[in-house]
Scaffold this motif. Structure first.
Motif, PDB file in Angstrom:
ATOM      1  N   GLU A  21       0.835  -1.204   0.000  1.00 13.07           N
ATOM      2  CA  GLU A  21       0.000   0.000   0.000  1.00 13.07           C
ATOM      3  C   GLU A  21       0.874   1.261   0.000  1.00 13.07           C
ATOM      4  O   GLU A  21       2.040   1.230   0.363  1.00 13.07           O
ATOM      5  CB  GLU A  21      -0.890   0.017   1.243  1.00 13.07           C
ATOM      6  N   THR A  22       0.275   2.371  -0.409  1.00 14.71           N
ATOM      7  CA  THR A  22       0.972   3.655  -0.399  1.00 14.71           C
ATOM      8  C   THR A  22       1.047   4.180   1.028  1.00 14.71           C
ATOM      9  O   THR A  22       0.069   4.174   1.760  1.00 14.71           O
ATOM     10  CB  THR A  22       0.239   4.678  -1.279  1.00 14.71           C
ATOM     11  N   ILE A  23       2.225   4.638   1.416  1.00 17.54           N
ATOM     12  CA  ILE A  23       2.449   5.226   2.732  1.00 17.54           C
ATOM     13  C   ILE A  23       2.602   6.726   2.525  1.00 17.54           C
ATOM     14  O   ILE A  23       3.455   7.169   1.745  1.00 17.54           O
ATOM     15  CB  ILE A  23       3.719   4.650   3.388  1.00 17.54           C
ATOM     16  N   PHE A  24       1.773   7.508   3.192  1.00 18.96           N
ATOM     17  CA  PHE A  24       1.850   8.961   3.093  1.00 18.96           C
ATOM     18  C   PHE A  24       2.510   9.518   4.346  1.00 18.96           C
ATOM     19  O   PHE A  24       2.067   9.228   5.459  1.00 18.96           O
ATOM     20  CB  PHE A  24       0.449   9.575   2.944  1.00 18.96           C
ATOM     21  N   ILE A  25       3.555  10.301   4.155  1.00 16.55           N
ATOM     22  CA  ILE A  25       4.195  11.003   5.261  1.00 16.55           C
ATOM     23  C   ILE A  25       3.600  12.394   5.284  1.00 16.55           C
ATOM     24  O   ILE A  25       3.793  13.181   4.361  1.00 16.55           O
ATOM     25  CB  ILE A  25       5.719  11.061   5.090  1.00 16.55           C
ATOM     26  N   GLN A  26       2.840  12.692   6.333  1.00 15.73           N
ATOM     27  CA  GLN A  26       2.160  13.976   6.439  1.00 15.73           C
ATOM     28  C   GLN A  26       2.994  14.914   7.306  1.00 15.73           C
ATOM     29  O   GLN A  26       3.350  14.581   8.428  1.00 15.73           O
ATOM     30  CB  GLN A  26       0.770  13.798   7.034  1.00 15.73           C
ATOM     31  N   GLN A  27       3.285  16.092   6.764  1.00 14.95           N
ATOM     32  CA  GLN A  27       4.045  17.098   7.482  1.00 14.95           C
ATOM     33  C   GLN A  27       3.174  18.326   7.705  1.00 14.95           C
ATOM     34  O   GLN A  27       2.252  18.568   6.954  1.00 14.95           O
ATOM     35  CB  GLN A  27       5.258  17.527   6.661  1.00 14.95           C
ATOM     36  N   ASP A  28       3.493  19.076   8.745  1.00 13.43           N
ATOM     37  CA  ASP A  28       2.806  20.355   8.887  1.00 13.43           C
ATOM     38  C   ASP A  28       3.456  21.347   7.916  1.00 13.43           C
ATOM     39  O   ASP A  28       4.396  21.011   7.206  1.00 13.43           O
ATOM     40  CB  ASP A  28       2.835  20.854  10.329  1.00 13.43           C
ATOM     41  N   ASN A  29       2.964  22.548   7.859  1.00 15.40           N
ATOM     42  CA  ASN A  29       3.417  23.504   6.853  1.00 15.40           C
ATOM     43  C   ASN A  29       4.609  24.335   7.292  1.00 15.40           C
ATOM     44  O   ASN A  29       4.687  25.520   7.007  1.00 15.40           O
ATOM     45  CB  ASN A  29       2.252  24.426   6.454  1.00 15.40           C
ATOM     46  N   VAL A  30       5.557  23.737   7.957  1.00 18.99           N
ATOM     47  CA  VAL A  30       6.754  24.445   8.366  1.00 18.99           C
ATOM     48  C   VAL A  30       7.672  24.574   7.148  1.00 18.99           C
ATOM     49  O   VAL A  30       7.873  23.602   6.420  1.00 18.99           O
ATOM     50  CB  VAL A  30       7.464  23.682   9.516  1.00 18.99           C
ATOM     51  N   PRO A  31       8.233  25.746   6.884  1.00 19.70           N
ATOM     52  CA  PRO A  31       9.043  25.933   5.682  1.00 19.70           C
ATOM     53  C   PRO A  31      10.274  25.037   5.589  1.00 19.70           C
ATOM     54  O   PRO A  31      10.755  24.778   4.499  1.00 19.70           O
ATOM     55  CB  PRO A  31       9.477  27.403   5.769  1.00 19.70           C
ATOM     56  N   CYS A  32      10.789  24.550   6.728  1.00 16.95           N
ATOM     57  CA  CYS A  32      12.015  23.751   6.674  1.00 16.95           C
ATOM     58  C   CYS A  32      11.772  22.296   6.292  1.00 16.95           C
ATOM     59  O   CYS A  32      12.723  21.546   6.112  1.00 16.95           O
ATOM     60  CB  CYS A  32      12.750  23.820   8.018  1.00 16.95           C
ATOM     61  N   HIS A  33      10.513  21.875   6.143  1.00 18.11           N
ATOM     62  CA  HIS A  33      10.258  20.495   5.753  1.00 18.11           C
ATOM     63  C   HIS A  33      10.570  20.285   4.278  1.00 18.11           C
ATOM     64  O   HIS A  33      10.630  21.229   3.497  1.00 18.11           O
ATOM     65  CB  HIS A  33       8.810  20.106   6.036  1.00 18.11           C
ATOM     66  N   ILE A  34      10.718  19.028   3.891  1.00 14.71           N
ATOM     67  CA  ILE A  34      11.074  18.730   2.512  1.00 14.71           C
ATOM     68  C   ILE A  34       9.877  18.949   1.588  1.00 14.71           C
ATOM     69  O   ILE A  34       8.728  18.853   2.004  1.00 14.71           O
ATOM     70  CB  ILE A  34      11.604  17.291   2.366  1.00 14.71           C
ATOM     71  N   ASP A  35      10.173  19.238   0.329  1.00  7.73           N
ATOM     72  CA  ASP A  35       9.131  19.467  -0.665  1.00  7.73           C
ATOM     73  C   ASP A  35       8.523  18.145  -1.105  1.00  7.73           C
ATOM     74  O   ASP A  35       9.171  17.091  -1.044  1.00  7.73           O
ATOM     75  CB  ASP A  35       9.708  20.189  -1.880  1.00  7.73           C
ATOM     76  N   GLU A  36       7.286  18.209  -1.584  1.00  2.54           N
ATOM     77  CA  GLU A  36       6.597  17.006  -2.055  1.00  2.54           C
ATOM     78  C   GLU A  36       7.254  16.421  -3.299  1.00  2.54           C
ATOM     79  O   GLU A  36       7.156  15.227  -3.537  1.00  2.54           O
ATOM     80  CB  GLU A  36       5.128  17.323  -2.349  1.00  2.54           C
ATOM     81  N   ASP A  37       7.902  17.252  -4.107  1.00  4.32           N
ATOM     82  CA  ASP A  37       8.502  16.771  -5.355  1.00  4.32           C
ATOM     83  C   ASP A  37      10.026  16.669  -5.275  1.00  4.32           C
ATOM     84  O   ASP A  37      10.712  16.762  -6.285  1.00  4.32           O
ATOM     85  CB  ASP A  37       8.090  17.692  -6.506  1.00  4.32           C
ATOM     86  N   ASP A  38      10.577  16.427  -4.095  1.00  2.00           N
ATOM     87  CA  ASP A  38      12.024  16.294  -3.916  1.00  2.00           C
ATOM     88  C   ASP A  38      12.496  14.969  -4.515  1.00  2.00           C
ATOM     89  O   ASP A  38      12.047  13.894  -4.112  1.00  2.00           O
ATOM     90  CB  ASP A  38      12.367  16.369  -2.424  1.00  2.00           C
ATOM     91  N   ASN A  39      13.412  15.031  -5.485  1.00  6.73           N
ATOM     92  CA  ASN A  39      13.866  13.833  -6.203  1.00  6.73           C
ATOM     93  C   ASN A  39      14.656  12.873  -5.318  1.00  6.73           C
ATOM     94  O   ASN A  39      14.486  11.652  -5.414  1.00  6.73           O
ATOM     95  CB  ASN A  39      14.705  14.226  -7.421  1.00  6.73           C
TER      96      ASN A  39
END
Length: 148
Positions: free
Chosen positions: A113-131
Motif C-alpha cells: 500500500e501507499t504510505i503517506f508522510i504527512q508534514q505540517d506547513n513548516v518551511p524547513c520540511h522537505i518538498d513534495e517533489d524532492d527527487n
C-alpha cells in the motif's frame, strides 16, 4: 550533556540514581525532536499487530570533544544539538533516519500500500517533489510519498 535543573527519577529497587554533570542551569541545552507515528493495526480478533510507533529522532550531531574536561577526555564523541533546522537537515533526517525506520517497522501485510508522510506547513520540511527523497522512498518496493 542534556539535563534539567531538577529531575525526578523512578528507580527500581537497588538501582542507583544517574550521575549528573550539569553544574548550572545556564548550560542546559534545548533539543528538537522529530516524532514519527502511524495508525495502529489490529487483526480480525481485535489483537494489536502493529502499535504505530516508528521512532523519535533528536536533531543532534556527534562531534569529538575539542578539549579534555573533568567529565571526558579530548576526542570523546559527544552529542551537540543542531541549532538551525533547515531543508537540508530535514531532508537528511528523513532520508537517513525516518525512511529506514519506516521500512524496518512497517507491517509486512501492508507493504504494497501507499504510505503517506504527512508534514505540517513548516518551511524547513522537505518538498513534495524532492527527487532525492522519492528515490530513497521507492527503494525496496515501498511506495512512500510526502504530503503537506
Amino acid at each position: 550533556h542534556m539535563t534539567k535543573n531538577s529531575m525526578n527519577y523512578y528507580l527500581a529497587a537497588g538501582e542507583e540514581e544517574p550521575h549528573r554533570t550539569c553544574r548550572s542551569k545556564n548550560f542546559i541545552c534545548k533539543v528538537m525532536f522529530l516524532c514519527v507515528v502511524a495508525r495502529s493495526r489490529f487483526n480480525s480478533n481485535g489483537n494489536e499487530t502493529f502499535d504505530g510507533k516508528i521512532g523519535i529522532f533528536p536533531f543532534v550531531t556527534k562531534e569529538p570533544a575539542k578539549r579534555r574536561s573533568a567529565n571526558r577526555d579530548a576526542g570523546t564523541m559527544k552529542k551537540k544539538p543542531i541549532s538551525s533546522i533547515n531543508k537540508q537537515v530535514s531532508k537528511h533526517f528523513f532520508i537517513h533516519h525516518v525512511l529506514p525506520a519506516i521500512k524496518a517497522k512497517w507491517p509486512i501485510g501492508d507493504r504494497g500500500e501507499t504510505i503517506f508522510i504527512q508534514q505540517d506547513n513548516v518551511p524547513c520540511h522537505i518538498d513534495e517533489d524532492d527527487n532525492d527523497f522519492h528515490q530513497a522512498a521507492s527503494e525496496g518496493g515501498f511506495d512512500i510519498r510526502s504530503v503537506s
